[in-house]
Design a protein around this motif. Sequence first.
Motif, mmCIF file in Angstrom:
data_model
loop_
_atom_site.group_PDB
_atom_site.id
_atom_site.type_symbol
_atom_site.label_atom_id
_atom_site.label_comp_id
_atom_site.label_asym_id
_atom_site.label_seq_id
_atom_site.Cartn_x
_atom_site.Cartn_y
_atom_site.Cartn_z
ATOM 1 N N VAL A 1 29.625 84.704 134.385
ATOM 2 C CA VAL A 1 29.337 83.632 133.435
ATOM 3 C C VAL A 1 28.031 82.941 133.814
ATOM 4 C CG1 VAL A 1 30.111 81.413 132.546
ATOM 5 C CG2 VAL A 1 31.757 83.243 132.908
ATOM 6 N N ARG A 2 27.844 82.728 135.110
ATOM 7 C CA ARG A 2 26.626 82.038 135.547
ATOM 8 C C ARG A 2 25.390 82.909 135.380
ATOM 9 N NH1 ARG A 2 28.969 80.623 140.596
ATOM 10 N NH2 ARG A 2 30.816 79.572 139.800
ATOM 11 N N SER A 3 25.593 84.215 135.237
ATOM 12 C CA SER A 3 24.427 85.091 135.089
ATOM 13 C C SER A 3 23.949 85.158 133.648
ATOM 14 C CB SER A 3 24.773 86.493 135.578
ATOM 15 O OG SER A 3 25.533 87.151 134.602
ATOM 16 N N VAL A 4 24.649 84.489 132.730
ATOM 17 C CA VAL A 4 24.230 84.516 131.324
ATOM 18 C C VAL A 4 22.883 83.826 131.205
ATOM 19 C CG1 VAL A 4 24.736 83.728 128.995
ATOM 20 C CG2 VAL A 4 26.581 84.541 130.452
ATOM 21 N N SER A 5 21.903 84.530 130.638
ATOM 22 C CA SER A 5 20.557 83.984 130.598
ATOM 23 C C SER A 5 20.476 82.848 129.576
ATOM 24 C CB SER A 5 19.576 85.105 130.279
ATOM 25 O OG SER A 5 18.810 84.781 129.160
ATOM 26 N N GLN A 6 19.628 81.878 129.897
ATOM 27 C CA GLN A 6 19.430 80.727 129.017
ATOM 28 C C GLN A 6 18.914 81.196 127.651
ATOM 29 O OE1 GLN A 6 20.496 77.673 129.816
ATOM 30 N NE2 GLN A 6 20.032 77.195 127.693
ATOM 31 N N ASP A 7 18.188 82.315 127.636
ATOM 32 C CA ASP A 7 17.661 82.829 126.375
ATOM 33 C C ASP A 7 18.786 83.118 125.384
ATOM 34 O OD1 ASP A 7 15.139 82.777 127.487
ATOM 35 O OD2 ASP A 7 15.299 84.824 128.241
ATOM 36 N N TYR A 8 19.856 83.750 125.889
ATOM 37 C CA TYR A 8 20.979 84.067 125.004
ATOM 38 C C TYR A 8 21.657 82.786 124.534
ATOM 39 C CZ TYR A 8 20.423 88.658 127.225
ATOM 40 O OH TYR A 8 19.918 89.817 127.715
ATOM 41 N N MET A 9 21.740 81.813 125.441
ATOM 42 C CA MET A 9 22.382 80.560 125.049
ATOM 43 C C MET A 9 21.534 79.844 123.997
ATOM 44 S SD MET A 9 25.050 80.979 126.589
ATOM 45 C CE MET A 9 26.047 79.589 126.127
ATOM 46 N N ASN A 10 20.206 79.991 124.083
ATOM 47 C CA ASN A 10 19.343 79.384 123.064
ATOM 48 C C ASN A 10 19.598 80.018 121.699
ATOM 49 O OD1 ASN A 10 18.131 77.519 124.684
ATOM 50 N ND2 ASN A 10 16.341 78.777 125.153
ATOM 51 N N VAL A 11 19.786 81.340 121.689
ATOM 52 C CA VAL A 11 20.124 82.019 120.433
ATOM 53 C C VAL A 11 21.418 81.423 119.883
ATOM 54 C CG1 VAL A 11 20.804 84.219 119.398
ATOM 55 C CG2 VAL A 11 18.956 84.158 121.074
ATOM 56 N N ALA A 12 22.396 81.259 120.761
ATOM 57 C CA ALA A 12 23.683 80.703 120.342
ATOM 58 C C ALA A 12 23.521 79.286 119.809
ATOM 59 C CB ALA A 12 24.660 80.711 121.524
ATOM 60 N N LYS A 13 22.623 78.525 120.435
ATOM 61 C CA LYS A 13 22.424 77.138 119.993
ATOM 62 C C LYS A 13 21.789 77.099 118.605
ATOM 63 C CE LYS A 13 21.753 74.957 124.493
ATOM 64 N NZ LYS A 13 20.666 74.528 125.386
ATOM 65 N N VAL A 14 20.767 77.946 118.409
ATOM 66 C CA VAL A 14 20.094 77.960 117.114
ATOM 67 C C VAL A 14 21.080 78.364 116.018
ATOM 68 C CG1 VAL A 14 18.336 79.134 115.730
ATOM 69 C CG2 VAL A 14 17.783 78.347 118.028
ATOM 70 N N GLU B 1 18.460 76.382 110.194
ATOM 71 C CA GLU B 1 17.392 76.159 109.209
ATOM 72 C C GLU B 1 16.036 76.105 109.919
ATOM 73 O OE1 GLU B 1 19.433 73.890 110.204
ATOM 74 O OE2 GLU B 1 18.308 72.072 110.654
ATOM 75 N N ARG B 2 16.051 76.045 111.254
ATOM 76 C CA ARG B 2 14.807 76.131 112.018
ATOM 77 C C ARG B 2 14.940 77.319 112.970
ATOM 78 N NH1 ARG B 2 15.925 71.835 114.780
ATOM 79 N NH2 ARG B 2 17.683 71.406 113.420
ATOM 80 N N ALA B 3 14.767 78.516 112.446
ATOM 81 C CA ALA B 3 14.970 79.731 113.236
ATOM 82 C C ALA B 3 13.829 79.919 114.231
ATOM 83 C CB ALA B 3 15.060 80.942 112.319
ATOM 84 N N VAL B 4 14.177 80.443 115.379
ATOM 85 C CA VAL B 4 13.178 80.619 116.432
ATOM 86 C C VAL B 4 12.999 82.105 116.739
ATOM 87 C CG1 VAL B 4 12.500 79.966 118.770
ATOM 88 C CG2 VAL B 4 13.980 78.444 117.449
ATOM 89 N N VAL B 5 11.747 82.532 116.827
ATOM 90 C CA VAL B 5 11.436 83.853 117.380
ATOM 91 C C VAL B 5 10.963 83.596 118.806
ATOM 92 C CG1 VAL B 5 9.959 85.890 117.226
ATOM 93 C CG2 VAL B 5 10.784 84.785 115.147
ATOM 94 N N PHE B 6 11.756 84.045 119.765
ATOM 95 C CA PHE B 6 11.446 83.740 121.150
ATOM 96 C C PHE B 6 10.417 84.722 121.695
ATOM 97 C CE2 PHE B 6 15.728 82.294 120.269
ATOM 98 C CZ PHE B 6 15.734 81.014 120.791
ATOM 99 N N GLN B 7 9.672 84.262 122.671
ATOM 100 C CA GLN B 7 8.633 85.121 123.245
ATOM 101 C C GLN B 7 9.228 86.395 123.815
ATOM 102 O OE1 GLN B 7 6.192 83.395 126.315
ATOM 103 N NE2 GLN B 7 4.917 85.214 126.430
ATOM 104 N N ASN B 8 10.375 86.249 124.494
ATOM 105 C CA ASN B 8 10.975 87.439 125.118
ATOM 106 C C ASN B 8 12.034 88.059 124.203
ATOM 107 O OD1 ASN B 8 12.925 85.586 125.183
ATOM 108 N ND2 ASN B 8 13.252 85.604 127.378
ATOM 109 N N HIS B 9 11.888 87.872 122.911
ATOM 110 C CA HIS B 9 12.733 88.427 121.847
ATOM 111 C C HIS B 9 14.194 87.986 121.891
ATOM 112 C CE1 HIS B 9 14.511 91.556 124.371
ATOM 113 N NE2 HIS B 9 13.314 91.813 124.837
ATOM 114 N N SER B 10 14.788 87.835 123.112
ATOM 115 C CA SER B 10 16.157 87.335 123.233
ATOM 116 C C SER B 10 17.160 88.074 122.356
ATOM 117 C CB SER B 10 16.233 85.842 122.901
ATOM 118 O OG SER B 10 15.534 85.116 123.861
ATOM 119 N N LEU B 11 16.997 89.379 122.242
ATOM 120 C CA LEU B 11 18.026 90.152 121.543
ATOM 121 C C LEU B 11 19.200 90.340 122.489
ATOM 122 C CD1 LEU B 11 15.814 92.918 119.915
ATOM 123 C CD2 LEU B 11 16.584 90.771 118.920
ATOM 124 N N LEU B 12 20.398 90.422 121.933
ATOM 125 C CA LEU B 12 21.556 90.652 122.791
ATOM 126 C C LEU B 12 21.606 92.148 123.103
ATOM 127 C CD1 LEU B 12 24.089 88.292 120.997
ATOM 128 C CD2 LEU B 12 22.483 87.804 122.836
#
Lengths: 264, 271
Positions: free
Chosen positions: B161-174, A80-91
Amino acid sequence: MSEKFLSLNNIEKRFPIPNKPDYVAVRDVNLEIKKNEIISIIGHSGCGKSTLLNMISGLDAQSEGHILLENKEVKGPGPERAVVFQNHSLLPWLSVYQNIEMAVKKVMPELTSAELRARVEKFVSMVNLDHAKDKLPGEISGGMKQRVGIARALSIKPKVLLMDEPFGALDSLTRANLQEHLMRIQQSVQNTVIIITHDIDEAVLLSDRVIMMTNGPEATIGEILEVNLERPRNRVELQSDPEYIRCREAILSFLYEKFAKDDE
Amino acid sequence: MNNDTVKKIVLPLLVFVLIIQFWSEISNIVNGFPTPSETYKAAFGGTNEDGEIIKGVLSDPFYVNNQDDKGIFWQIIESLKRVFAGFVLAIFVGIPIGLFVGMSKSAQYALNPFIQIFKPVSPLAWLPLLLFIFQDINMTAISTIFITSIWPIIINTALGVRSVSQDYMNVAKVLQFSPLEKIVQIILPVSVPYIFTGMRLSLGIAWLVIVAAEMLTGGIGIGFWIWDEYNNLNYHNIIIGIIVVGLIGFFLDIIMGKIADYFDYTKKGRV
């Protein structure tokens, strides 16, 4: 209906440093944000604006104080609090479509596959990426990636959209283009948006209110500026608008006179 | 054909000629050492000094005379079966352990010293112990390969596993992913290239080790076959064996590399 939508009460963030007193990044932050309001948080680097956003998103926990969203305490991150990250963080192994699909699927598991497809396509179209929906993030430009990031964040129907310097890594033309996208989208889907930025024009152009942060350590809210400009806003016409000029000058004076910061 | 292509073909041919020359010299010096032409005849058949037509090791690879006398094809198949059995077992055990070690600091602290100690031990050192446990050639060879293969898989999986970027984990957390969703949706895709690097290393070493292991266990298999040819004084067949083992190892590596590339997202869609 109560005006209170998102409130920050006495927020403080400390970081422990070994053998020293804690580093206080931000303190005494009090802020009420109304539903469907767009606010910018602006300040010099190191003013704790990203820290503040991370606490609202729940990715980081505040040391003191409370964050309430619709009178419910915010604990940890959530869709419910979606984030748009600076570095986009797309998989990078998922296509544009799949990146959005993954989010929608998770947050709205009740959708049928047809509804899911319709919803994903709607948000792909919203950021004009129909032609690129099967491309991988590595195959599209930085601006397009950020549009996917925005579409992904909006697709999960957040109550608040949090944007952490969303256009910071882009060149100024692309940035302007994305700001237009964002304003257009905001016209159609009303959303509560918090944007972290260090760009004065961006702050004035996009926001209803601009929150100006003092310098860290112990940064807090210095001033809050109301931007009384009609929407939709046109960036070219605004350049000569007295209200726009007033807002720009207010922020400039705050950042460069009251809270000037030397480069370290 | 450009200059580079010509070099790629001509230069190895030159080296090949040099090797044959060098080999002939050794045959002249060492009494009884097979010459290149003798070896060629042993491999592809021909007529011996008495004018009899003989079948070559490679031209007649499928023969089965009895349980203990089979063509080189069957020897290789037997070795490959063992390598794959041990290798697949190592994948199934090694990847989960690697994920565990990569994701949990505690698991890393707990297991890392033992991984580091056992990793440099030659798998052949385990062989007598395994032979004692299983009392069976096949099981011993397979478990030796298992022990050989598991270390690079564990280490590379954990690295991935250790190379997984924190950015991706943040997406997973959200998105509030469960631990399982985190593994399937984020950690595995990031780790796959690393896991395949580990598998490729493992398979390479396993193919090295199987030859030595089979020399010790006996029975059937390309390693034992080479040793057996030594005992039969068929030295040319040892040379054939070496070349065959090399070629198969080379092809295994190419196949593994192709599979790895297929699953590696970084090799796809790059502009």
